[in-house]
Design a protein around this motif. Structure first.
Motif, PDB file in Angstrom:
ATOM      1  N   LYS A 168      -6.486  -0.548  -4.463  1.00 59.55           N
ATOM      2  CA  LYS A 168      -6.601   0.876  -4.802  1.00 59.55           C
ATOM      3  C   LYS A 168      -7.926   1.216  -5.487  1.00 59.55           C
ATOM      4  N   PHE A 169      -8.402   0.283  -6.344  1.00 60.70           N
ATOM      5  CA  PHE A 169      -9.593   0.605  -7.149  1.00 60.70           C
ATOM      6  C   PHE A 169     -10.845   0.732  -6.285  1.00 60.70           C
ATOM      7  N   LEU A 170     -10.983  -0.177  -5.308  1.00 61.09           N
ATOM      8  CA  LEU A 170     -12.150  -0.097  -4.434  1.00 61.09           C
ATOM      9  C   LEU A 170     -12.047   1.137  -3.527  1.00 61.09           C
ATOM     10  N   ILE A 171     -10.841   1.424  -3.079  1.00 63.82           N
ATOM     11  CA  ILE A 171     -10.636   2.638  -2.268  1.00 63.82           C
ATOM     12  C   ILE A 171     -11.015   3.880  -3.096  1.00 63.82           C
ATOM     13  N   ARG A 172     -10.603   3.890  -4.382  1.00 62.15           N
ATOM     14  CA  ARG A 172     -10.974   5.004  -5.271  1.00 62.15           C
ATOM     15  C   ARG A 172     -12.484   5.145  -5.414  1.00 62.15           C
ATOM     16  N   GLU A 173     -13.170   4.000  -5.581  1.00 67.18           N
ATOM     17  CA  GLU A 173     -14.641   4.012  -5.683  1.00 67.18           C
ATOM     18  C   GLU A 173     -15.252   4.682  -4.455  1.00 67.18           C
ATOM     19  N   PHE A 174     -14.745   4.306  -3.274  1.00 72.37           N
ATOM     20  CA  PHE A 174     -15.268   4.895  -2.033  1.00 72.37           C
ATOM     21  C   PHE A 174     -15.017   6.404  -2.008  1.00 72.37           C
ATOM     22  N   LYS A 175     -13.795   6.800  -2.390  1.00 77.70           N
ATOM     23  CA  LYS A 175     -13.436   8.219  -2.368  1.00 77.70           C
ATOM     24  C   LYS A 175     -14.312   9.014  -3.353  1.00 77.70           C
ATOM     25  N   GLU A 176     -14.503   8.448  -4.549  1.00 76.88           N
ATOM     26  CA  GLU A 176     -15.311   9.145  -5.560  1.00 76.88           C
ATOM     27  C   GLU A 176     -16.758   9.334  -5.122  1.00 76.88           C
ATOM     28  N   ARG A 177     -17.225   8.449  -4.243  1.00 79.87           N
ATOM     29  CA  ARG A 177     -18.594   8.588  -3.723  1.00 79.87           C
ATOM     30  C   ARG A 177     -18.631   9.425  -2.442  1.00 79.87           C
ATOM     31  N   GLY A 178     -17.496  10.086  -2.134  1.00 76.53           N
ATOM     32  CA  GLY A 178     -17.481  11.038  -1.019  1.00 76.53           C
ATOM     33  C   GLY A 178     -17.249  10.427   0.347  1.00 76.53           C
ATOM     34  N   LEU A 179     -16.809   9.158   0.383  1.00 76.10           N
ATOM     35  CA  LEU A 179     -16.532   8.552   1.694  1.00 76.10           C
ATOM     36  C   LEU A 179     -15.100   8.857   2.127  1.00 76.10           C
ATOM     37  N   LYS A 180     -14.873   8.823   3.438  1.00 77.61           N
ATOM     38  CA  LYS A 180     -13.512   8.863   3.974  1.00 77.61           C
ATOM     39  C   LYS A 180     -13.037   7.420   4.115  1.00 77.61           C
ATOM     40  N   VAL A 181     -11.751   7.203   3.851  1.00 80.91           N
ATOM     41  CA  VAL A 181     -11.213   5.836   3.959  1.00 80.91           C
ATOM     42  C   VAL A 181     -10.034   5.807   4.925  1.00 80.91           C
ATOM     43  N   THR A 182     -10.162   4.996   5.957  1.00 84.11           N
ATOM     44  CA  THR A 182      -9.009   4.720   6.823  1.00 84.11           C
ATOM     45  C   THR A 182      -8.508   3.323   6.498  1.00 84.11           C
ATOM     46  N   LEU A 183      -7.217   3.238   6.186  1.00 88.15           N
ATOM     47  CA  LEU A 183      -6.612   1.943   5.853  1.00 88.15           C
ATOM     48  C   LEU A 183      -5.956   1.365   7.099  1.00 88.15           C
ATOM     49  N   ALA A 184      -6.212   0.065   7.343  1.00 83.75           N
ATOM     50  CA  ALA A 184      -5.545  -0.598   8.468  1.00 83.75           C
ATOM     51  C   ALA A 184      -4.576  -1.652   7.938  1.00 83.75           C
ATOM     52  N   VAL A 185      -3.343  -1.614   8.407  1.00 81.46           N
ATOM     53  CA  VAL A 185      -2.338  -2.632   8.052  1.00 81.46           C
ATOM     54  C   VAL A 185      -1.761  -3.211   9.345  1.00 81.46           C
ATOM     55  N   ARG A 186      -0.951  -4.292   9.212  1.00 84.75           N
ATOM     56  CA  ARG A 186      -0.328  -4.892  10.403  1.00 84.75           C
ATOM     57  C   ARG A 186       0.657  -3.902  11.049  1.00 84.75           C
ATOM     58  N   GLY A 187       0.762  -4.013  12.369  1.00 91.26           N
ATOM     59  CA  GLY A 187       1.657  -3.131  13.121  1.00 91.26           C
ATOM     60  C   GLY A 187       3.100  -3.605  13.128  1.00 91.26           C
ATOM     61  N   ALA A 188       3.326  -4.854  12.745  1.00 94.70           N
ATOM     62  CA  ALA A 188       4.696  -5.400  12.692  1.00 94.70           C
ATOM     63  C   ALA A 188       4.696  -6.557  11.703  1.00 94.70           C
ATOM     64  N   PRO A 189       5.885  -6.903  11.154  1.00 97.62           N
ATOM     65  CA  PRO A 189       5.914  -7.937  10.119  1.00 97.62           C
ATOM     66  C   PRO A 189       5.428  -9.296  10.607  1.00 97.62           C
ATOM     67  N   VAL A 190       4.580  -9.920   9.803  1.00 96.08           N
ATOM     68  CA  VAL A 190       4.215 -11.324   9.993  1.00 96.08           C
ATOM     69  C   VAL A 190       3.755 -11.854   8.636  1.00 96.08           C
ATOM     70  N   LEU A 191       4.199 -13.050   8.285  1.00 97.08           N
ATOM     71  CA  LEU A 191       3.913 -13.616   6.971  1.00 97.08           C
ATOM     72  C   LEU A 191       4.189 -12.571   5.884  1.00 97.08           C
ATOM     73  N   ASN A 192       3.402 -12.607   4.789  1.00 93.01           N
ATOM     74  CA  ASN A 192       3.584 -11.589   3.748  1.00 93.01           C
ATOM     75  C   ASN A 192       2.569 -10.459   3.904  1.00 93.01           C
ATOM     76  N   ALA A 194       0.771  -6.947   4.639  1.00 96.92           N
ATOM     77  CA  ALA A 194       1.194  -5.571   4.374  1.00 96.92           C
ATOM     78  C   ALA A 194       1.354  -4.794   5.681  1.00 96.92           C
ATOM     79  N   THR A 195       2.431  -4.011   5.754  1.00 99.21           N
ATOM     80  CA  THR A 195       2.666  -3.098   6.881  1.00 99.21           C
ATOM     81  C   THR A 195       2.647  -1.657   6.343  1.00 99.21           C
ATOM     82  N   VAL A 196       2.893  -0.687   7.213  1.00 97.06           N
ATOM     83  CA  VAL A 196       2.892   0.720   6.792  1.00 97.06           C
ATOM     84  C   VAL A 196       3.879   0.927   5.639  1.00 97.06           C
ATOM     85  N   GLU A 197       5.034   0.281   5.750  1.00100.01           N
ATOM     86  CA  GLU A 197       6.062   0.376   4.706  1.00100.01           C
ATOM     87  C   GLU A 197       5.491  -0.004   3.324  1.00100.01           C
TER      88      GLU A 197
END
Lengths: 303, 303
Positions: A168-192, A194-197
């Motif tokens: 979250k903190f690095l994403i916040r840094e990007f946002k505060e500097r006026g960048l857009k952020v697209t987050l990519a996560v796994r499309g289905a469960p594998v290992l631990n 992160a997914t959309v959930e």
């Protein structure tokens, strides 16, 4: 990166550890390991990445065990531990840092490193403070700063549950500097992973501009398999942040995009690819890595 | 003991480590690992011991690499390091001990534990002194003493090169009490296990009454495959000393003979079979182990 000799026993070890998390019997575990051994014998693609091959290993596990998401409980637990730590990270680390960008990168790396299985929050807070004393083998902050141009977009490829809160903190840094952020996560469960959930339950979803997925349970990123939205975010973005080993394994060798890798080198093969020591912390620009690899090749040719 | 889920990745890891010792390329190593994966898939016998199955793993390695004795140089080196340590062990440990039988058993266990790859003799001497502070999880000295009857015979089943020098003290104890000692070593090279060549070069051969072999490169003891001389020594002897994990794995469950196991429990499966912790030091009479196993089974049935 390619498969190393260490990866083959590691594939069987991943089956064993996943079986333990899922509570399978020794007999069932050995049955699945033997089927994965058949895969290693017949279908392994040594010229593709360990993450690529491990994807098929975990698909065999899910099919034979009938368990679609063996790490579900663990992921929920790690998200919850990370969320409880978040105020401490913010107040004690991030807001107190002289260089918040550097602190945010380190917090993102810490998410890849921290042992969420450690029992008390007291121990975790000690582990975090110790972590901030550890130097990185590479820390390409000066290069990253050149990419932080207002109005530009970054594609932030997440790694594990729990860890995602630390992003979250690095994403916040990007946002505060006026960048857009697209987050990519796994499309289905594998290992631990992160997914959309996980992005939603940790509220990371609320601070980014868009979420895309890698399309399926592939371990890392397979640019040939990702959905249209991912492809567009990839094309559109000014640079990519790639968290963790599997994303590195599968994006290593791509140079027509600017990628920053943030990870801990947790095994010898990955450390060798990164020209670092086992256990080193890494914040590395892909074209800096290209330079290193070219220099190593030259040195090898001369010797 | 049977194969545990940990054993399958361990088989591939043994290939990898042996390939490293033999200086094989990554490509060749992966090729052999894949052939061993075929064995794991098709031919593994999970109800037989890890040592039994590992025998076929190492035969595949030897056949595919064309190297009959990959550990030859290492074995010679370890014998030579152990021989250099021998006067120190004798003067500083064995002769100074109040209870020389106990010291001799500990020295035999130390041979199974010590890291001969440690560089200086200074570090080794420190490691040895530290070792003598470590308690054993089981130490059946009082039971062994009942078997030390003059005129009787013991069959002493050796484990590794290097380690075999450390067995001299216990063999001396037996000889001084009037016992005959037959030493058993592997019949052909496998891993760093001691063969007749090692028994001769370390002069262990000079202090025993006879040497027999296990007949071939089987990892541990396969009573169905051993040569006639081994069978006769087995029948004749009053008790057996079994050194190391592989001999334990393959002799565990035999109760029509009195066997004393001396080893360090180097992996979880072996520790579980011994009802001890990983890394524990063991000097255990087989019928004492039978008692422990029966009590554990009763406790499990009650719970």
């Amino acid at each position: 990166m390619k498969v190393y000799p260490e990866c083959l026993p590691c594939f069987l070890n991943q089956v064993r550890k996943t079986a333990k998390v899922a509570g399978l019997s020794d007999e069932k575990t050995i049955e699945i390991e033997r089927e994965v051994a058949r895969f290693i014998w017949k279908e392994l693609e040594p010229d593709k990445s360990p993450g690529h091959n491990a994807t098929f290993v975990h698909r065999i596990f899910k099919k034979m065990s009938g368990i679609k998401d063996p790490y579900k409980n663990l992921k929920d637990k790690y998200n919850s531990i990370a969320l409880k730590l978040e105020p401490f990270l913010e107040e004690e680390i991030y807001l107190k840092a002289k260089d918040r960008l550097a602190a945010a990168v380190k917090l993102a790396a810490l998410g890849n490193v921290i042992d969420f299985a450690v029992p008390s929050s007291f121990d975790l807070e000690r582990e975090i403070k110790e972590f901030f004393q550890t130097p990185f083998a590479y820390f390409d902050e000066a290069i990253l700063e050149r990419f932080l141009v207002s109005g530009k977009e970054t594609l932030y490829i997440a790694d594990n549950a729990g860890e995602i809160v630390f992003d979250k903190f690095l994403i916040r840094e990007f946002k505060e500097r006026g960048l857009k952020v697209t987050l990519a996560v796994r499309g289905a469960p594998v290992l631990n992973d992160a997914t959309v959930e996980d992005a939603v339950s940790t509220k990371v979803s609320e601070i980014v501009d868009a979420i895309v997925t890698t399309g399926n349970d592939y371990i890392g990123v397979n640019l040939e398999e990702v959905p249209e939205e991912f492809k567009e975010a990839w094309k559109r973005c000014f640079f990519v942040i790639s968290k963790g080993q599997a994303n590195f394994e599968t994006l290593d060798g791509i140079y027509d995009k600017d990628i920053f890798f943030i990870l801990k080198a947790k095994c010898r093969p990955v450390a060798k690819e990164l020209s670092c020591n086992l256990g080193d912390l890494i914040f590395l620009y892909n074209k800096h890595l290209l330079d290193i690899k070219e220099r190593n090749e030259e040195a090898e040719e001369k010797s």
